[in-house]
Design a protein around this motif. Structure first.
Motif, PDB file in Angstrom:
ATOM      1  N   LEU A 150       0.807  -1.211   0.000  1.00 41.10           N
ATOM      2  CA  LEU A 150       0.000   0.000   0.000  1.00 41.10           C
ATOM      3  C   LEU A 150       0.849   1.274   0.000  1.00 41.10           C
ATOM      4  O   LEU A 150       0.331   2.359  -0.287  1.00 41.10           O
ATOM      5  CB  LEU A 150      -0.907   0.032   1.242  1.00 41.10           C
ATOM      6  N   LEU A 151       2.124   1.171   0.352  1.00 38.38           N
ATOM      7  CA  LEU A 151       2.948   2.357   0.529  1.00 38.38           C
ATOM      8  C   LEU A 151       3.094   3.136  -0.777  1.00 38.38           C
ATOM      9  O   LEU A 151       3.073   2.568  -1.871  1.00 38.38           O
ATOM     10  CB  LEU A 151       4.326   1.969   1.049  1.00 38.38           C
ATOM     11  N   VAL A 152       3.249   4.446  -0.649  1.00 41.56           N
ATOM     12  CA  VAL A 152       3.427   5.332  -1.799  1.00 41.56           C
ATOM     13  C   VAL A 152       4.891   5.765  -1.879  1.00 41.56           C
ATOM     14  O   VAL A 152       5.448   6.270  -0.897  1.00 41.56           O
ATOM     15  CB  VAL A 152       2.510   6.562  -1.675  1.00 41.56           C
ATOM     16  N   GLU A 153       5.508   5.515  -3.035  1.00 41.19           N
ATOM     17  CA  GLU A 153       6.902   5.882  -3.286  1.00 41.19           C
ATOM     18  C   GLU A 153       7.861   5.285  -2.252  1.00 41.19           C
ATOM     19  O   GLU A 153       8.868   5.889  -1.885  1.00 41.19           O
ATOM     20  CB  GLU A 153       7.063   7.402  -3.361  1.00 41.19           C
ATOM     21  N   MET A 154       7.521   4.116  -1.771  1.00 44.04           N
ATOM     22  CA  MET A 154       8.399   3.364  -0.871  1.00 44.04           C
ATOM     23  C   MET A 154       8.170   1.881  -1.167  1.00 44.04           C
ATOM     24  O   MET A 154       7.021   1.437  -1.237  1.00 44.04           O
ATOM     25  CB  MET A 154       8.104   3.689   0.588  1.00 44.04           C
ATOM     26  N   TYR A 155       9.247   1.143  -1.354  1.00 45.12           N
ATOM     27  CA  TYR A 155       9.133  -0.249  -1.801  1.00 45.12           C
ATOM     28  C   TYR A 155       9.995  -1.155  -0.927  1.00 45.12           C
ATOM     29  O   TYR A 155      10.878  -0.689  -0.212  1.00 45.12           O
ATOM     30  CB  TYR A 155       9.576  -0.362  -3.271  1.00 45.12           C
ATOM     31  N   ALA A 156       9.724  -2.447  -1.026  1.00 49.85           N
ATOM     32  CA  ALA A 156      10.507  -3.407  -0.248  1.00 49.85           C
ATOM     33  C   ALA A 156      10.493  -4.763  -0.937  1.00 49.85           C
ATOM     34  O   ALA A 156       9.635  -5.040  -1.789  1.00 49.85           O
ATOM     35  CB  ALA A 156       9.959  -3.522   1.170  1.00 49.85           C
TER      36      ALA A 156
ATOM     37  N   ARG B   1       9.202  -7.911  -7.659  1.00 52.28           N
ATOM     38  CA  ARG B   1       8.232  -8.998  -7.734  1.00 52.28           C
ATOM     39  C   ARG B   1       7.411  -9.117  -6.452  1.00 52.28           C
ATOM     40  O   ARG B   1       6.198  -9.339  -6.497  1.00 52.28           O
ATOM     41  CB  ARG B   1       8.980 -10.315  -7.998  1.00 52.28           C
ATOM     42  N   ASP B   2       8.061  -8.949  -5.296  1.00 47.80           N
ATOM     43  CA  ASP B   2       7.349  -9.130  -4.024  1.00 47.80           C
ATOM     44  C   ASP B   2       6.282  -8.050  -3.820  1.00 47.80           C
ATOM     45  O   ASP B   2       5.178  -8.338  -3.365  1.00 47.80           O
ATOM     46  CB  ASP B   2       8.338  -9.118  -2.866  1.00 47.80           C
ATOM     47  N   THR B   3       6.629  -6.805  -4.169  1.00 53.02           N
ATOM     48  CA  THR B   3       5.652  -5.726  -4.039  1.00 53.02           C
ATOM     49  C   THR B   3       4.493  -5.935  -5.016  1.00 53.02           C
ATOM     50  O   THR B   3       3.323  -5.747  -4.659  1.00 53.02           O
ATOM     51  CB  THR B   3       6.312  -4.360  -4.309  1.00 53.02           C
ATOM     52  N   ARG B   4       4.822  -6.319  -6.244  1.00 51.19           N
ATOM     53  CA  ARG B   4       3.757  -6.555  -7.238  1.00 51.19           C
ATOM     54  C   ARG B   4       2.842  -7.684  -6.802  1.00 51.19           C
ATOM     55  O   ARG B   4       1.618  -7.630  -6.994  1.00 51.19           O
ATOM     56  CB  ARG B   4       4.381  -6.859  -8.604  1.00 51.19           C
ATOM     57  N   ARG B   5       3.423  -8.728  -6.208  1.00 56.03           N
ATOM     58  CA  ARG B   5       2.609  -9.842  -5.730  1.00 56.03           C
ATOM     59  C   ARG B   5       1.670  -9.383  -4.614  1.00 56.03           C
ATOM     60  O   ARG B   5       0.487  -9.752  -4.599  1.00 56.03           O
ATOM     61  CB  ARG B   5       3.518 -10.965  -5.215  1.00 56.03           C
ATOM     62  N   ALA B   6       2.166  -8.564  -3.691  1.00 55.85           N
ATOM     63  CA  ALA B   6       1.324  -8.059  -2.605  1.00 55.85           C
ATOM     64  C   ALA B   6       0.149  -7.267  -3.152  1.00 55.85           C
ATOM     65  O   ALA B   6      -0.993  -7.427  -2.706  1.00 55.85           O
ATOM     66  CB  ALA B   6       2.160  -7.190  -1.660  1.00 55.85           C
ATOM     67  N   ARG B   7       0.418  -6.410  -4.125  1.00 54.99           N
ATOM     68  CA  ARG B   7      -0.652  -5.592  -4.702  1.00 54.99           C
ATOM     69  C   ARG B   7      -1.649  -6.450  -5.470  1.00 54.99           C
ATOM     70  O   ARG B   7      -2.855  -6.177  -5.449  1.00 54.99           O
ATOM     71  CB  ARG B   7      -0.045  -4.518  -5.600  1.00 54.99           C
ATOM     72  N   SER B   8      -1.153  -7.471  -6.141  1.00 52.41           N
ATOM     73  CA  SER B   8      -2.039  -8.354  -6.901  1.00 52.41           C
ATOM     74  C   SER B   8      -2.989  -9.109  -5.980  1.00 52.41           C
ATOM     75  O   SER B   8      -4.191  -9.221  -6.250  1.00 52.41           O
ATOM     76  CB  SER B   8      -1.197  -9.345  -7.719  1.00 52.41           C
TER      77      SER B   8
ATOM     78  N   GLY C  38      -0.124  -0.807  11.409  1.00 51.73           N
ATOM     79  CA  GLY C  38       0.098   0.570  11.817  1.00 51.73           C
ATOM     80  C   GLY C  38       1.562   0.982  11.677  1.00 51.73           C
ATOM     81  O   GLY C  38       2.452   0.151  11.466  1.00 51.73           O
ATOM     82  N   PRO C  39       1.846   2.286  11.800  1.00 55.18           N
ATOM     83  CA  PRO C  39       3.191   2.788  11.512  1.00 55.18           C
ATOM     84  C   PRO C  39       4.280   2.250  12.430  1.00 55.18           C
ATOM     85  O   PRO C  39       5.436   2.114  12.012  1.00 55.18           O
ATOM     86  CB  PRO C  39       3.037   4.305  11.674  1.00 55.18           C
ATOM     87  N   TRP C  40       3.948   1.908  13.685  1.00 61.52           N
ATOM     88  CA  TRP C  40       4.999   1.493  14.617  1.00 61.52           C
ATOM     89  C   TRP C  40       5.328   0.014  14.508  1.00 61.52           C
ATOM     90  O   TRP C  40       6.501  -0.383  14.583  1.00 61.52           O
ATOM     91  CB  TRP C  40       4.632   1.912  16.042  1.00 61.52           C
TER      92      TRP C  40
ATOM     93  N   LEU D  20       2.663   5.553   4.421  1.00 63.44           N
ATOM     94  CA  LEU D  20       1.523   4.721   4.811  1.00 63.44           C
ATOM     95  C   LEU D  20       0.226   5.530   4.780  1.00 63.44           C
ATOM     96  O   LEU D  20      -0.802   5.052   4.274  1.00 63.44           O
ATOM     97  CB  LEU D  20       1.751   4.151   6.206  1.00 63.44           C
ATOM     98  N   ALA D  21       0.267   6.742   5.310  1.00 62.90           N
ATOM     99  CA  ALA D  21      -0.945   7.571   5.334  1.00 62.90           C
ATOM    100  C   ALA D  21      -1.448   7.825   3.916  1.00 62.90           C
ATOM    101  O   ALA D  21      -2.653   7.708   3.640  1.00 62.90           O
ATOM    102  CB  ALA D  21      -0.659   8.888   6.050  1.00 62.90           C
ATOM    103  N   GLU D  22      -0.541   8.169   3.006  1.00 68.11           N
ATOM    104  CA  GLU D  22      -0.955   8.452   1.631  1.00 68.11           C
ATOM    105  C   GLU D  22      -1.485   7.191   0.956  1.00 68.11           C
ATOM    106  O   GLU D  22      -2.482   7.226   0.222  1.00 68.11           O
ATOM    107  CB  GLU D  22       0.217   9.034   0.843  1.00 68.11           C
ATOM    108  N   GLY D  23      -0.834   6.065   1.199  1.00 72.11           N
ATOM    109  CA  GLY D  23      -1.302   4.812   0.621  1.00 72.11           C
ATOM    110  C   GLY D  23      -2.672   4.411   1.142  1.00 72.11           C
ATOM    111  O   GLY D  23      -3.522   3.921   0.390  1.00 72.11           O
ATOM    112  N   LEU D  24      -2.885   4.606   2.433  1.00 77.27           N
ATOM    113  CA  LEU D  24      -4.195   4.279   3.009  1.00 77.27           C
ATOM    114  C   LEU D  24      -5.282   5.200   2.474  1.00 77.27           C
ATOM    115  O   LEU D  24      -6.425   4.775   2.271  1.00 77.27           O
ATOM    116  CB  LEU D  24      -4.129   4.367   4.533  1.00 77.27           C
ATOM    117  N   ARG D  25      -4.933   6.464   2.238  1.00 73.14           N
ATOM    118  CA  ARG D  25      -5.921   7.389   1.661  1.00 73.14           C
ATOM    119  C   ARG D  25      -6.433   6.857   0.316  1.00 73.14           C
ATOM    120  O   ARG D  25      -7.633   6.836   0.048  1.00 73.14           O
ATOM    121  CB  ARG D  25      -5.285   8.776   1.484  1.00 73.14           C
ATOM    122  N   GLU D  26      -5.497   6.377  -0.507  1.00 77.15           N
ATOM    123  CA  GLU D  26      -5.877   5.832  -1.813  1.00 77.15           C
ATOM    124  C   GLU D  26      -6.648   4.517  -1.669  1.00 77.15           C
ATOM    125  O   GLU D  26      -7.632   4.271  -2.380  1.00 77.15           O
ATOM    126  CB  GLU D  26      -4.623   5.625  -2.658  1.00 77.15           C
ATOM    127  N   HIS D  27      -6.198   3.681  -0.753  1.00 80.14           N
ATOM    128  CA  HIS D  27      -6.848   2.382  -0.529  1.00 80.14           C
ATOM    129  C   HIS D  27      -8.292   2.559  -0.056  1.00 80.14           C
ATOM    130  O   HIS D  27      -9.215   1.904  -0.562  1.00 80.14           O
ATOM    131  CB  HIS D  27      -6.039   1.608   0.519  1.00 80.14           C
TER     132      HIS D  27
END
Length: 337
Positions: free
Chosen positions: A59-65, A80-87, A113-115, A143-150
Protein backbone atom coordinates in the motif's frame (compact mmCIF):
# COMPACT_ATOMS: atom_id res chain seq x y z
CA UNK A 1 -24.98 11.86 21.28
CA UNK A 2 -21.47 12.14 19.87
CA UNK A 3 -20.71 11.44 16.24
CA UNK A 4 -18.68 8.34 17.16
CA UNK A 5 -21.72 6.79 18.87
CA UNK A 6 -23.93 7.54 15.88
CA UNK A 7 -21.77 5.41 13.60
CA UNK A 8 -23.64 2.19 12.69
CA UNK A 9 -21.27 -0.25 14.39
CA UNK A 10 -22.27 -3.87 13.97
CA UNK A 11 -22.45 -6.31 16.90
CA UNK A 12 -19.63 -8.63 15.80
CA UNK A 13 -16.87 -8.83 13.21
CA UNK A 14 -13.55 -10.53 12.47
CA UNK A 15 -10.05 -9.33 13.25
CA UNK A 16 -8.61 -9.81 9.76
CA UNK A 17 -6.89 -13.01 8.70
CA UNK A 18 -8.54 -16.25 7.61
CA UNK A 19 -7.05 -19.67 6.78
CA UNK A 20 -6.51 -20.90 3.24
CA UNK A 21 -5.85 -19.07 0.01
CA UNK A 22 -9.22 -18.79 -1.75
CA UNK A 23 -10.28 -15.13 -1.74
CA UNK A 24 -13.83 -15.82 -2.93
CA UNK A 25 -14.41 -18.49 -0.30
CA UNK A 26 -13.09 -16.20 2.45
CA UNK A 27 -15.28 -13.31 1.28
CA UNK A 28 -18.30 -15.59 1.07
CA UNK A 29 -17.71 -16.84 4.63
CA UNK A 30 -17.18 -13.38 6.12
CA UNK A 31 -20.13 -11.70 4.41
CA UNK A 32 -22.38 -14.67 5.05
CA UNK A 33 -21.60 -14.69 8.77
CA UNK A 34 -21.23 -10.99 9.59
CA UNK A 35 -24.28 -9.59 7.88
CA UNK A 36 -24.05 -6.37 9.92
CA UNK A 37 -20.28 -5.72 10.02
CA UNK A 38 -18.15 -7.30 7.29
CA UNK A 39 -14.38 -7.07 7.01
CA UNK A 40 -11.86 -7.54 4.24
CA UNK A 41 -10.33 -10.98 4.77
CA UNK A 42 -6.56 -11.45 4.69
CA UNK A 43 -5.05 -14.77 3.58
CA UNK A 44 -1.39 -14.94 4.70
CA UNK A 45 -1.10 -18.66 3.85
CA UNK A 46 -0.54 -17.60 0.23
CA UNK A 47 2.99 -16.54 1.17
CA UNK A 48 5.13 -13.37 1.23
CA UNK A 49 3.06 -10.41 0.12
CA UNK A 50 -0.08 -11.83 1.66
CA UNK A 51 1.39 -11.63 5.17
CA UNK A 52 0.34 -8.58 7.21
CA UNK A 53 3.65 -6.74 6.75
CA UNK A 54 3.94 -7.46 3.03
CA UNK A 55 0.32 -6.61 2.38
CA UNK A 56 0.76 -3.19 3.99
CA UNK A 57 4.06 -2.57 2.19
CA UNK A 58 2.08 -3.01 -1.03
CA UNK A 59 0.00 0.00 0.00
CA UNK A 60 2.95 2.36 0.53
CA UNK A 61 3.43 5.33 -1.80
CA UNK A 62 6.90 5.88 -3.29
CA UNK A 63 8.40 3.36 -0.87
CA UNK A 64 9.13 -0.25 -1.80
CA UNK A 65 10.51 -3.41 -0.25
CA UNK A 66 11.52 -6.95 -1.09
CA UNK A 67 11.81 -10.17 0.88
CA UNK A 68 15.15 -11.17 2.42
CA UNK A 69 15.72 -14.27 4.61
CA UNK A 70 15.45 -11.97 7.63
CA UNK A 71 12.21 -10.31 6.49
CA UNK A 72 11.08 -7.34 4.40
CA UNK A 73 13.78 -4.83 3.41
CA UNK A 74 13.48 -1.41 1.74
CA UNK A 75 14.18 -1.35 -2.02
CA UNK A 76 14.82 1.38 -4.59
CA UNK A 77 12.01 0.27 -6.87
CA UNK A 78 8.98 -2.04 -6.86
CA UNK A 79 9.93 -5.64 -7.50
CA UNK A 80 8.23 -9.00 -7.73
CA UNK A 81 7.35 -9.13 -4.02
CA UNK A 82 5.65 -5.73 -4.04
CA UNK A 83 3.76 -6.55 -7.24
CA UNK A 84 2.61 -9.84 -5.73
CA UNK A 85 1.32 -8.06 -2.60
CA UNK A 86 -0.65 -5.59 -4.70
CA UNK A 87 -2.04 -8.35 -6.90
CA UNK A 88 -3.32 -10.37 -3.95
CA UNK A 89 -4.89 -7.31 -2.36
CA UNK A 90 -6.66 -6.61 -5.66
CA UNK A 91 -7.91 -10.19 -5.75
CA UNK A 92 -9.26 -9.86 -2.20
CA UNK A 93 -10.97 -6.57 -3.03
CA UNK A 94 -12.55 -8.09 -6.16
CA UNK A 95 -13.98 -10.92 -4.06
CA UNK A 96 -15.25 -8.54 -1.39
CA UNK A 97 -16.90 -6.36 -4.02
CA UNK A 98 -18.61 -9.40 -5.51
CA UNK A 99 -20.18 -10.44 -2.21
CA UNK A 100 -21.13 -6.96 -0.95
CA UNK A 101 -23.40 -5.82 -3.77
CA UNK A 102 -26.00 -3.55 -2.19
CA UNK A 103 -24.34 -3.71 1.25
CA UNK A 104 -24.90 -0.59 3.36
CA UNK A 105 -23.41 -1.47 6.75
CA UNK A 106 -19.98 -0.95 8.29
CA UNK A 107 -17.04 -2.47 6.40
CA UNK A 108 -13.64 -2.83 8.05
CA UNK A 109 -10.30 -2.91 6.25
CA UNK A 110 -7.02 -3.62 8.04
CA UNK A 111 -3.43 -2.46 7.62
CA UNK A 112 -0.36 -2.63 9.82
CA UNK A 113 0.10 0.57 11.82
CA UNK A 114 3.19 2.79 11.51
CA UNK A 115 5.00 1.49 14.62
CA UNK A 116 4.62 -2.23 14.06
CA UNK A 117 5.65 -1.58 10.45
CA UNK A 118 8.71 0.40 11.59
CA UNK A 119 9.63 -2.44 13.95
CA UNK A 120 9.49 -4.98 11.11
CA UNK A 121 10.66 -3.26 7.92
CA UNK A 122 14.44 -3.31 7.49
CA UNK A 123 16.54 -0.49 6.11
CA UNK A 124 19.28 -1.33 3.63
CA UNK A 125 21.67 -1.78 6.56
CA UNK A 126 19.58 -4.65 7.89
CA UNK A 127 18.43 -2.68 10.95
CA UNK A 128 14.72 -1.96 11.19
CA UNK A 129 13.35 1.49 10.43
CA UNK A 130 12.48 1.97 14.10
CA UNK A 131 16.08 2.95 14.87
CA UNK A 132 15.95 5.96 12.51
CA UNK A 133 13.47 8.74 13.44
CA UNK A 134 13.60 10.14 9.89
CA UNK A 135 12.80 6.72 8.41
CA UNK A 136 9.89 6.38 10.83
CA UNK A 137 8.48 9.74 9.72
CA UNK A 138 8.86 8.86 6.04
CA UNK A 139 7.25 5.48 6.59
CA UNK A 140 4.25 6.96 8.43
CA UNK A 141 3.75 9.58 5.70
CA UNK A 142 3.95 6.97 2.93
CA UNK A 143 1.52 4.72 4.81
CA UNK A 144 -0.95 7.57 5.33
CA UNK A 145 -0.95 8.45 1.63
CA UNK A 146 -1.30 4.81 0.62
CA UNK A 147 -4.19 4.28 3.01
CA UNK A 148 -5.92 7.39 1.66
CA UNK A 149 -5.88 5.83 -1.81
CA UNK A 150 -6.85 2.38 -0.53
CA UNK A 151 -9.86 3.67 1.41
CA UNK A 152 -11.03 5.66 -1.60
CA UNK A 153 -10.83 2.48 -3.70
CA UNK A 154 -12.87 0.55 -1.13
CA UNK A 155 -15.53 3.28 -1.10
CA UNK A 156 -15.74 3.15 -4.90
CA UNK A 157 -16.13 -0.61 -4.89
CA UNK A 158 -18.72 -0.75 -2.10
CA UNK A 159 -20.37 2.69 -2.29
CA UNK A 160 -23.08 2.01 0.29
CA UNK A 161 -20.68 0.85 3.01
CA UNK A 162 -19.50 2.84 6.03
CA UNK A 163 -15.75 2.18 5.91
CA UNK A 164 -13.78 1.54 9.10
CA UNK A 165 -9.96 1.60 9.13
CA UNK A 166 -8.21 -0.83 11.49
CA UNK A 167 -4.52 -0.37 12.22
CA UNK A 168 -2.84 -3.54 13.48
CA UNK A 169 -0.24 -2.62 16.12
CA UNK A 170 0.82 -5.82 17.93
CA UNK A 171 4.36 -4.42 18.46
CA UNK A 172 3.22 -1.07 19.85
CA UNK A 173 3.78 -1.86 23.54
CA UNK A 174 7.24 -3.27 22.76
CA UNK A 175 8.07 -0.07 20.84
CA UNK A 176 6.97 2.07 23.79
CA UNK A 177 9.01 0.00 26.25
CA UNK A 178 12.20 -0.39 24.24
CA UNK A 179 11.84 -4.12 23.67
CA UNK A 180 12.39 -4.35 19.90
CA UNK A 181 15.69 -6.15 19.31
CA UNK A 182 18.41 -4.93 16.97
CA UNK A 183 19.56 -7.07 14.04
CA UNK A 184 22.34 -8.61 16.17
CA UNK A 185 19.84 -9.66 18.80
CA UNK A 186 22.16 -8.48 21.57
CA UNK A 187 20.61 -5.05 22.13
CA UNK A 188 17.21 -3.44 21.90
CA UNK A 189 16.16 -0.23 20.20
CA UNK A 190 15.57 2.73 22.47
CA UNK A 191 11.96 3.27 23.58
CA UNK A 192 10.17 5.77 21.35
CA UNK A 193 8.77 8.84 23.08
CA UNK A 194 5.04 8.44 23.73
CA UNK A 195 4.20 11.80 22.17
CA UNK A 196 6.03 10.84 18.98
CA UNK A 197 4.15 7.52 18.89
CA UNK A 198 0.84 9.26 19.50
CA UNK A 199 1.48 11.90 16.83
CA UNK A 200 2.29 9.37 14.10
CA UNK A 201 -0.77 7.30 14.92
CA UNK A 202 -2.94 10.41 14.86
CA UNK A 203 -1.60 11.45 11.45
CA UNK A 204 -2.21 8.04 9.91
CA UNK A 205 -5.70 7.63 11.38
CA UNK A 206 -6.62 11.13 10.18
CA UNK A 207 -6.82 9.90 6.57
CA UNK A 208 -9.94 7.87 7.37
CA UNK A 209 -13.26 9.58 6.59
CA UNK A 210 -14.94 7.15 8.97
CA UNK A 211 -13.79 5.86 12.35
CA UNK A 212 -10.38 4.31 12.97
CA UNK A 213 -9.75 1.29 15.21
CA UNK A 214 -6.40 0.10 16.57
CA UNK A 215 -5.95 -3.63 17.14
CA UNK A 216 -3.38 -5.34 19.34
CA UNK A 217 -3.50 -8.93 20.55
CA UNK A 218 -0.49 -8.31 22.81
CA UNK A 219 -0.68 -7.69 26.58
CA UNK A 220 -0.74 -4.18 28.07
CA UNK A 221 -2.57 -2.36 25.29
CA UNK A 222 -2.03 1.41 25.83
CA UNK A 223 -5.73 2.31 25.87
CA UNK A 224 -5.31 5.93 27.00
CA UNK A 225 -2.62 6.71 24.41
CA UNK A 226 -4.72 5.22 21.60
CA UNK A 227 -7.76 7.24 22.63
CA UNK A 228 -5.70 10.45 22.71
CA UNK A 229 -4.38 9.63 19.24
CA UNK A 230 -7.93 9.55 17.93
CA UNK A 231 -8.84 5.85 17.91
CA UNK A 232 -12.61 5.56 18.06
CA UNK A 233 -12.34 1.84 18.66
CA UNK A 234 -9.75 -0.38 20.35
CA UNK A 235 -9.50 -4.07 19.51
CA UNK A 236 -7.83 -6.45 21.98
CA UNK A 237 -7.63 -9.98 23.36
CA UNK A 238 -10.04 -9.89 26.31
CA UNK A 239 -8.26 -12.80 27.97
CA UNK A 240 -5.05 -10.77 28.34
CA UNK A 241 -6.64 -7.99 30.41
CA UNK A 242 -5.39 -7.56 33.96
CA UNK A 243 -6.56 -5.46 36.89
CA UNK A 244 -4.21 -2.71 35.67
CA UNK A 245 -6.33 -2.34 32.56
CA UNK A 246 -9.69 -2.00 34.30
CA UNK A 247 -9.56 1.73 34.96
CA UNK A 248 -8.62 2.36 31.32
CA UNK A 249 -11.48 0.15 30.16
CA UNK A 250 -13.96 2.04 32.33
CA UNK A 251 -12.71 5.40 31.07
CA UNK A 252 -12.93 4.23 27.46
CA UNK A 253 -16.52 3.07 27.92
CA UNK A 254 -17.50 6.34 29.58
CA UNK A 255 -15.90 8.29 26.71
CA UNK A 256 -17.82 6.33 24.09
CA UNK A 257 -14.84 4.45 22.67
CA UNK A 258 -15.97 1.24 20.98
CA UNK A 259 -14.32 -1.83 22.50
CA UNK A 260 -13.65 -4.71 20.11
CA UNK A 261 -13.53 -7.51 22.68
CA UNK A 262 -11.69 -10.60 21.50
CA UNK A 263 -13.43 -13.36 23.40
CA UNK A 264 -13.59 -16.26 20.91
CA UNK A 265 -10.34 -18.31 20.73
CA UNK A 266 -8.55 -17.82 17.42
CA UNK A 267 -7.17 -21.36 17.06
CA UNK A 268 -8.61 -24.86 17.40
CA UNK A 269 -6.10 -25.73 20.15
CA UNK A 270 -7.33 -22.89 22.40
CA UNK A 271 -11.01 -23.63 21.85
CA UNK A 272 -11.71 -26.21 24.57
CA UNK A 273 -15.33 -25.90 25.58
CA UNK A 274 -16.38 -23.81 22.60
CA UNK A 275 -18.14 -26.71 20.92
CA UNK A 276 -20.24 -27.45 24.00
CA UNK A 277 -21.73 -23.97 24.20
CA UNK A 278 -19.63 -22.44 26.98
CA UNK A 279 -20.68 -18.88 27.80
CA UNK A 280 -17.77 -17.08 26.20
CA UNK A 281 -19.01 -13.66 27.26
CA UNK A 282 -19.33 -14.49 30.96
CA UNK A 283 -16.08 -12.66 31.69
CA UNK A 284 -17.35 -9.53 29.94
CA UNK A 285 -20.47 -9.44 32.10
CA UNK A 286 -18.33 -9.99 35.21
CA UNK A 287 -16.00 -7.11 34.29
CA UNK A 288 -18.97 -4.80 33.72
CA UNK A 289 -20.31 -5.58 37.20
CA UNK A 290 -16.89 -5.10 38.78
CA UNK A 291 -16.53 -1.68 37.15
CA UNK A 292 -20.02 -0.66 38.23
CA UNK A 293 -21.10 -0.07 34.64
CA UNK A 294 -24.71 -0.31 33.52
CA UNK A 295 -25.26 -3.79 32.00
CA UNK A 296 -27.62 -2.16 29.53
CA UNK A 297 -24.62 -0.49 27.88
CA UNK A 298 -22.85 -3.76 27.08
CA UNK A 299 -24.21 -4.28 23.58
CA UNK A 300 -23.75 -0.65 22.58
CA UNK A 301 -20.19 -0.50 23.97
CA UNK A 302 -18.80 -3.70 22.47
CA UNK A 303 -18.11 -5.38 19.17
CA UNK A 304 -17.41 -9.10 19.66
CA UNK A 305 -14.45 -10.59 17.76
CA UNK A 306 -12.06 -13.53 17.88
CA UNK A 307 -9.03 -12.98 20.14
CA UNK A 308 -6.82 -12.45 17.07
CA UNK A 309 -6.68 -13.35 13.40
CA UNK A 310 -7.75 -16.83 12.34
CA UNK A 311 -4.90 -17.67 9.94
CA UNK A 312 -3.70 -20.44 12.26
CA UNK A 313 -7.08 -22.12 12.54
CA UNK A 314 -8.56 -24.88 10.41
CA UNK A 315 -11.17 -23.68 7.89
CA UNK A 316 -13.93 -25.48 9.79
CA UNK A 317 -12.93 -23.94 13.09
CA UNK A 318 -12.59 -20.48 11.55
CA UNK A 319 -16.19 -20.68 10.32
CA UNK A 320 -17.35 -21.87 13.74
CA UNK A 321 -15.43 -19.09 15.51
CA UNK A 322 -17.04 -16.37 13.38
CA UNK A 323 -20.48 -17.84 14.03
CA UNK A 324 -19.73 -17.92 17.78
CA UNK A 325 -18.90 -14.20 17.67
CA UNK A 326 -22.35 -13.48 16.28
CA UNK A 327 -24.03 -15.72 18.86
CA UNK A 328 -22.04 -14.12 21.70
CA UNK A 329 -23.06 -10.63 20.59
CA UNK A 330 -26.69 -11.73 20.41
CA UNK A 331 -26.39 -13.16 23.93
CA UNK A 332 -25.09 -9.87 25.30
CA UNK A 333 -27.86 -7.91 23.62
CA UNK A 334 -30.62 -10.28 24.77
CA UNK A 335 -29.29 -10.96 28.25
CA UNK A 336 -26.78 -8.33 29.38
CA UNK A 337 -26.92 -9.50 33.02
Amino acid sequence: MSEKNEFPWGPATGVGSMPGGDAREAARTVTGTFEEFVHLAELPARGPGADMIGRTIGLLVEMYAHVEPSGWRISDRPGRDTRRARSWLGEDLDALEEFTQGYEGPLKVQAVGPWTLAAALERRSGEVALGDPGACRDLAASLAEGLREHLADVRRRVPGAHVVLQLDEPSLTAVLRGRIRTASGYRTHRAVDRQVVESALRDVMAVADGPAVVHSCAPDVPFALLRRAGAQGISFDFGLLTERDEESIGEAVEAGTKLFAGVVPSTDAASAGLSVGADIVKGVRTLWRRLGLDPGTLAESLVITPTCGLAGASPAYARAALAHCVRAATSLADNPE
